[in-house]
Design a protein around this motif. Structure first.
Motif, short mmCIF file in Angstrom:
data_model
loop_
_atom_site.label_atom_id
_atom_site.label_comp_id
_atom_site.label_asym_id
_atom_site.label_seq_id
_atom_site.Cartn_x
_atom_site.Cartn_y
_atom_site.Cartn_z
N VAL A 235 65.82 -57.93 -18.91
CA VAL A 235 66.24 -56.85 -18.24
C VAL A 235 67.87 -56.97 -17.79
CG1 VAL A 235 65.80 -55.21 -16.36
CG2 VAL A 235 63.94 -56.35 -17.59
N LEU A 236 68.22 -58.07 -17.10
CA LEU A 236 69.61 -58.19 -16.49
C LEU A 236 70.48 -58.31 -17.57
CD1 LEU A 236 69.09 -61.35 -14.13
CD2 LEU A 236 69.79 -58.88 -13.69
N HIS A 237 70.33 -58.73 -18.81
CA HIS A 237 71.12 -58.74 -20.01
C HIS A 237 71.33 -57.28 -20.37
CE1 HIS A 237 73.09 -60.09 -23.66
NE2 HIS A 237 72.44 -59.59 -24.38
N ALA A 238 70.16 -56.34 -20.70
CA ALA A 238 70.28 -54.98 -21.03
C ALA A 238 70.97 -54.24 -20.17
CB ALA A 238 68.78 -54.77 -21.43
N LEU A 239 70.75 -54.25 -18.72
CA LEU A 239 71.38 -53.71 -17.76
C LEU A 239 72.86 -53.92 -17.77
CD1 LEU A 239 71.56 -51.83 -15.29
CD2 LEU A 239 70.63 -53.59 -14.18
N GLY A 240 73.13 -55.17 -17.90
CA GLY A 240 74.65 -55.45 -17.93
C GLY A 240 75.19 -55.10 -18.88
N ASN A 241 74.52 -55.14 -20.06
CA ASN A 241 75.24 -54.50 -21.34
C ASN A 241 75.39 -52.90 -21.04
OD1 ASN A 241 75.72 -56.89 -22.71
ND2 ASN A 241 73.80 -56.53 -24.06
N LEU A 242 74.63 -52.09 -20.52
CA LEU A 242 74.67 -50.94 -20.70
C LEU A 242 75.60 -50.44 -19.51
CD1 LEU A 242 73.65 -48.00 -21.33
CD2 LEU A 242 72.01 -48.35 -19.50
N LEU A 243 75.77 -51.15 -18.50
CA LEU A 243 76.88 -51.00 -17.26
C LEU A 243 78.16 -51.35 -18.03
CD1 LEU A 243 75.02 -52.54 -14.22
CD2 LEU A 243 75.56 -50.28 -14.58
N ARG A 244 78.28 -52.38 -18.75
CA ARG A 244 79.53 -52.69 -19.44
C ARG A 244 79.92 -51.38 -20.13
NH1 ARG A 244 78.77 -56.67 -23.51
NH2 ARG A 244 78.01 -54.56 -24.71
N ASP A 245 79.01 -50.90 -21.12
CA ASP A 245 79.34 -50.17 -21.90
C ASP A 245 79.71 -48.66 -21.09
OD1 ASP A 245 78.88 -51.89 -24.04
OD2 ASP A 245 77.13 -50.94 -24.40
N ALA B 27 81.20 -49.67 -15.89
CA ALA B 27 80.93 -50.13 -14.42
C ALA B 27 80.96 -51.81 -14.69
CB ALA B 27 79.58 -49.71 -14.17
N TYR B 28 82.45 -52.16 -14.96
CA TYR B 28 82.72 -53.56 -14.92
C TYR B 28 82.10 -54.50 -13.87
CZ TYR B 28 84.94 -51.70 -19.12
OH TYR B 28 85.31 -51.13 -20.01
N ALA B 29 82.41 -54.07 -12.73
CA ALA B 29 82.03 -54.79 -11.53
C ALA B 29 80.55 -55.04 -11.41
CB ALA B 29 82.43 -54.29 -10.19
N GLU B 30 79.93 -54.03 -11.76
CA GLU B 30 78.24 -54.22 -11.71
C GLU B 30 77.79 -54.92 -12.73
OE1 GLU B 30 80.03 -51.17 -11.39
OE2 GLU B 30 79.37 -50.18 -9.47
N ALA B 31 78.46 -54.98 -13.91
CA ALA B 31 78.08 -55.50 -15.17
C ALA B 31 78.19 -57.21 -14.75
CB ALA B 31 78.75 -55.28 -16.32
N ALA B 32 79.61 -57.32 -14.29
CA ALA B 32 79.82 -58.71 -13.80
C ALA B 32 78.67 -59.35 -12.96
CB ALA B 32 81.38 -58.56 -13.12
N SER B 33 78.21 -58.50 -11.99
CA SER B 33 77.09 -58.97 -11.34
C SER B 33 75.77 -59.19 -11.79
CB SER B 33 76.89 -57.93 -10.01
OG SER B 33 75.89 -58.14 -9.26
#
Length: 167
Positions: free
Chosen positions: A114-124, A127-133
């Motif tokens: 889930v963290l991986h999928a959420l991070g990818n969606l935020l990056r795309d 929302a780079y800061a949230e994706a970095a988190s």
């Protein structure tokens, strides 16, 4: 007559649908899983698997509908939230998908998938800061994750988080 099937037979129909889904035969899976979900309208897993098969078939709106129905039947299930988020993301409903991924993380905060999928969606979505988190949390769980550290550096640079870089 179909409603007189013993529960074992309904389970077989459901599992055959899942097997067809695993064999990348969504048309057959959808047919069997529709039958299983219709015969057991309160079975959240049959409804979720029908949603997954519809998603695999490319029928996103019906997949989202069935996954949402599964969530109403079994609120608080990690798999249902995760799969609903994936379908919402594929349908371009980014904010709804983010909310569902976050709901999944409230259920299981250390779920790497889930963290991986959420991070990818935020990056795309920029929302780079949230994706970095998300990436940092993921690397805490899986320090040896391939390309994880490089991705984190890239995300922090995109978010201008210069003060967070190690010296």
């Amino acid at each position: 007559a179909a409603q007189k099937l013993v529960p074992l037979h309904l389970d077989v129909v459901h599992m055959l649908g899942v097997a067809h889904m695993a064999a990348h035969q969504p048309e057959f899976a959808v047919r069997l899983l529709r039958r299983a979900a219709g015969l057991r309208p309160t079975d959240a897993m049959a409804r979720m698997n029908l949603g997954l098969a519809l998603h695999a078939q490319g029928n996103l709106m019906e997949a989202i509908d069935n996954l949402g129905r599964a969530d109403k039947l079994q609120t608080g299930d990690l798999r249902i939230n995760y799969n609903l988020a994936n379908a919402l993301a594929d349908a371009g409903k980014v904010q709804d998908a983010i909310r569902r991924y976050e709901a999944a993380l409230r259920i299981q905060p250390d779920c790497a998938e889930v963290l991986h999928a959420l991070g990818n969606l935020l990056r795309d979505s920029g929302a780079y800061a949230e994706a970095a988190s998300c990436c940092e949390r993921l690397l805490q769980l899986e320090p040896g994750r391939p390309r994880g550290h490089g991705r984190l550096v890239h995300l922090k640079a995109r978010a201008c988080l210069w003060s967070t870089f190690e010296r």
